[in-house]
Design an enzyme around this catalytic site. Sequence first.
Site, PDB file in Angstrom:
ATOM      1  N   ASP A 110       0.844  -1.189   0.000  1.00 22.56           N
ATOM      2  CA  ASP A 110       0.000   0.000   0.000  1.00 22.56           C
ATOM      3  C   ASP A 110       0.882   1.243   0.000  1.00 22.56           C
ATOM      4  OD1 ASP A 110      -2.383   1.338  -0.087  1.00 22.56           O
ATOM      5  OD2 ASP A 110      -2.798   1.147   2.058  1.00 22.56           O
ATOM      6  N   TYR A 112       1.172   5.722  -0.557  1.00 18.62           N
ATOM      7  CA  TYR A 112       0.750   6.910   0.207  1.00 18.62           C
ATOM      8  C   TYR A 112       0.901   8.078  -0.760  1.00 18.62           C
ATOM      9  CZ  TYR A 112       0.837   9.490   4.772  1.00 18.62           C
ATOM     10  OH  TYR A 112       0.579  10.280   5.871  1.00 18.62           O
ATOM     11  N   HIS A 117      -3.683  13.902   1.077  1.00 16.89           N
ATOM     12  CA  HIS A 117      -3.867  12.959   2.184  1.00 16.89           C
ATOM     13  C   HIS A 117      -2.641  12.955   3.104  1.00 16.89           C
ATOM     14  CE1 HIS A 117      -5.009   9.412   4.436  1.00 16.89           C
ATOM     15  NE2 HIS A 117      -3.886   8.807   4.079  1.00 16.89           N
ATOM     16  N   ARG A 126       1.066  14.345  13.438  1.00 18.98           N
ATOM     17  CA  ARG A 126       2.392  14.844  13.817  1.00 18.98           C
ATOM     18  C   ARG A 126       2.406  16.374  13.717  1.00 18.98           C
ATOM     19  NH1 ARG A 126       2.880  10.859  10.178  1.00 18.98           N
ATOM     20  NH2 ARG A 126       3.232  12.389   8.534  1.00 18.98           N
ATOM     21  N   GLU A 184     -10.436   3.802   3.776  1.00 22.18           N
ATOM     22  CA  GLU A 184      -9.530   4.516   2.884  1.00 22.18           C
ATOM     23  C   GLU A 184      -9.922   4.136   1.464  1.00 22.18           C
ATOM     24  OE1 GLU A 184      -5.426   3.804   4.178  1.00 22.18           O
ATOM     25  OE2 GLU A 184      -5.639   5.525   5.532  1.00 22.18           O
ATOM     26  N   GLU A 186      -9.209   3.845  -2.286  1.00 20.04           N
ATOM     27  CA  GLU A 186      -7.951   3.760  -3.020  1.00 20.04           C
ATOM     28  C   GLU A 186      -8.166   3.114  -4.386  1.00 20.04           C
ATOM     29  OE1 GLU A 186      -4.697   2.171  -0.773  1.00 20.04           O
ATOM     30  OE2 GLU A 186      -5.474   2.917   1.149  1.00 20.04           O
ATOM     31  N   ASP A 218      -9.294   0.237   2.152  1.00 25.88           N
ATOM     32  CA  ASP A 218      -8.290  -0.199   3.123  1.00 25.88           C
ATOM     33  C   ASP A 218      -8.758   0.252   4.512  1.00 25.88           C
ATOM     34  OD1 ASP A 218      -5.881  -1.158   4.150  1.00 25.88           O
ATOM     35  OD2 ASP A 218      -4.897   0.779   3.901  1.00 25.88           O
ATOM     36  N   ARG A 222      -7.973   4.065  13.352  1.00 25.99           N
ATOM     37  CA  ARG A 222      -7.054   5.205  13.555  1.00 25.99           C
ATOM     38  C   ARG A 222      -6.453   5.237  14.953  1.00 25.99           C
ATOM     39  NH1 ARG A 222      -5.899   5.951   8.470  1.00 25.99           N
ATOM     40  NH2 ARG A 222      -7.671   6.640   7.227  1.00 25.99           N
ATOM     41  N   GLN A 225      -3.807   2.535  15.011  1.00 26.29           N
ATOM     42  CA  GLN A 225      -2.733   2.960  14.106  1.00 26.29           C
ATOM     43  C   GLN A 225      -1.863   4.051  14.722  1.00 26.29           C
ATOM     44  OE1 GLN A 225      -4.292   4.701  10.504  1.00 26.29           O
ATOM     45  NE2 GLN A 225      -2.293   5.385   9.779  1.00 26.29           N
ATOM     46  N   TYR A 229       2.271   3.026  15.262  1.00 23.05           N
ATOM     47  CA  TYR A 229       2.934   3.074  13.958  1.00 23.05           C
ATOM     48  C   TYR A 229       4.331   3.678  13.943  1.00 23.05           C
ATOM     49  CZ  TYR A 229       2.360   8.055  12.944  1.00 23.05           C
ATOM     50  OH  TYR A 229       2.469   9.408  12.942  1.00 23.05           O
ATOM     51  N   LYS A 238      -4.290  -1.729  10.354  1.00 27.28           N
ATOM     52  CA  LYS A 238      -4.654  -1.849   8.946  1.00 27.28           C
ATOM     53  C   LYS A 238      -4.903  -3.288   8.515  1.00 27.28           C
ATOM     54  CE  LYS A 238      -3.440   2.427   7.482  1.00 27.28           C
ATOM     55  NZ  LYS A 238      -4.235   3.296   6.610  1.00 27.28           N
ATOM     56  N   THR A 242      -8.907  -5.669   4.135  1.00 32.90           N
ATOM     57  CA  THR A 242      -8.811  -4.760   2.984  1.00 32.90           C
ATOM     58  C   THR A 242      -9.766  -5.301   1.929  1.00 32.90           C
ATOM     59  OG1 THR A 242      -6.463  -4.376   3.459  1.00 32.90           O
ATOM     60  CG2 THR A 242      -7.260  -3.740   1.274  1.00 32.90           C
ATOM     61  N   THR A 329      -4.773   6.280   0.310  1.00 40.48           N
ATOM     62  CA  THR A 329      -6.002   7.076   0.295  1.00 40.48           C
ATOM     63  C   THR A 329      -5.943   8.160  -0.762  1.00 40.48           C
ATOM     64  OG1 THR A 329      -6.145   6.749   2.670  1.00 40.48           O
ATOM     65  CG2 THR A 329      -7.520   8.483   1.729  1.00 40.48           C
ATOM     66  N   GLU A 343      -9.962  12.557   7.551  1.00 42.29           N
ATOM     67  CA  GLU A 343      -9.862  13.882   6.934  1.00 42.29           C
ATOM     68  C   GLU A 343     -11.226  14.554   6.828  1.00 42.29           C
ATOM     69  OE1 GLU A 343      -6.980  14.029   3.374  1.00 42.29           O
ATOM     70  OE2 GLU A 343      -7.329  11.895   3.746  1.00 42.29           O
TER      71      GLU A 343
END
Length: 396
Positions: A110, A112, A117, A126, A184, A186, A218, A222, A225, A229, A238, A242, A329, A343
Amino acid sequence: MTWLELGDDAPFDAWTLPYGVFSTAGEAPRVGVAVGSWVLDLAPLAGAELFAQPTLNPFLAAGRPAWDAVRGRLLELVTEEAHRTSVEPHLVPAADVRPHLPFEVADYVDFYASQTHAENVGRLFRPDNPALPAAWRHLPIGYHGRAGTVVVSGTPVVRPSGLRRGGGADAAPAFGPSLKLDIEAEAGFVVGTPSPLGSRVPVGAFEDHVFGMVLVNDWSARDIQSFEYVPLGPFLGKSFATSVSPWVVPLAALAHARVSPPPRSPEPAAYLADAEPWGLDVSLEVEWNGTVVSRPPVRELYWTAAQQLAHLTVNGASLRTGDLYASGTVSGPRPGGSGCFLELTWNGAEPITLADGSARAFLEDGDTVTIRATAPGPAGARLRLGEVTGTVHPTP
Ligand code: CA
């Protein structure tokens, strides 16, 4: 132009011709092609060796000359009236068909690849660091997922349990069902032709190796995660499920959807330079309990599927028939372009209201999410590319 009577509401037209695996009552799973409101049983028309099979993998492994030859023959069969009497006996009503996972998933990767996103997740998870990770503009960031939990559309999604941050700075982590279950949306790509260990697949060889596209949800927890992570990336947040669409759209059907990808700065390394434009003007649509909540734009992805494949193999990692890799995503400007609810609702701070009047931040038990897609087709047509759906079941 087809002799089939498709109707405006038909899930697929006579050009897209996506492949899948289906069964009817009392009969073994086998390969079919979706057209109109039917599934065309391929084995009697195109050969048992590749198509009287419980997965697409033998056909995927046959390579592009075989993919092109079969698609060319199928286009003749559905457009030339002369073939009507030989084809009609092999059209099975889609309503009588059970779809299966279309291919045996080898490895699952997967990416990114959506800048919007990646920046939004950076701001949410972060906030004290730059929104984009340092390497993000230099290479398509990705991780290896769990092939064994890729499931076909319609498979129930059981709410996962795990550890999440406790409340307060010194609090112990809490264990329990995820409180922030998310989706997600995708675009996924299915590898047909393998590559040997120690070799690279260049950007320009994308069409020789990749058979087609599936829609991917996916599912992501959260709270699990965001606790687990750092520094190695997603794991249990995750890997529980899927979902993929049951019908694999061949790349050849997307010829009219190809567009130039967005400009890149800085210029990518030579091995990631575009050989041909492989941006795809595919529009996703996310429906939450019957309310369309967003329309994520695949064409805005910073890294194309061709670049993702080149990056995946630049270290000499081999490809296997049945490998699945997904874009990550797909998100455009929020809220209408968001490909995940993290989001869309800004981590729950801005709940949305569904058509039934209920408010949502993340998924509740019993919720159903369906992701659909369309793309430009021949002669100005808008192709429907299928759907992937799933309903959340409570933690046992
Ligand atoms: Ca993902």
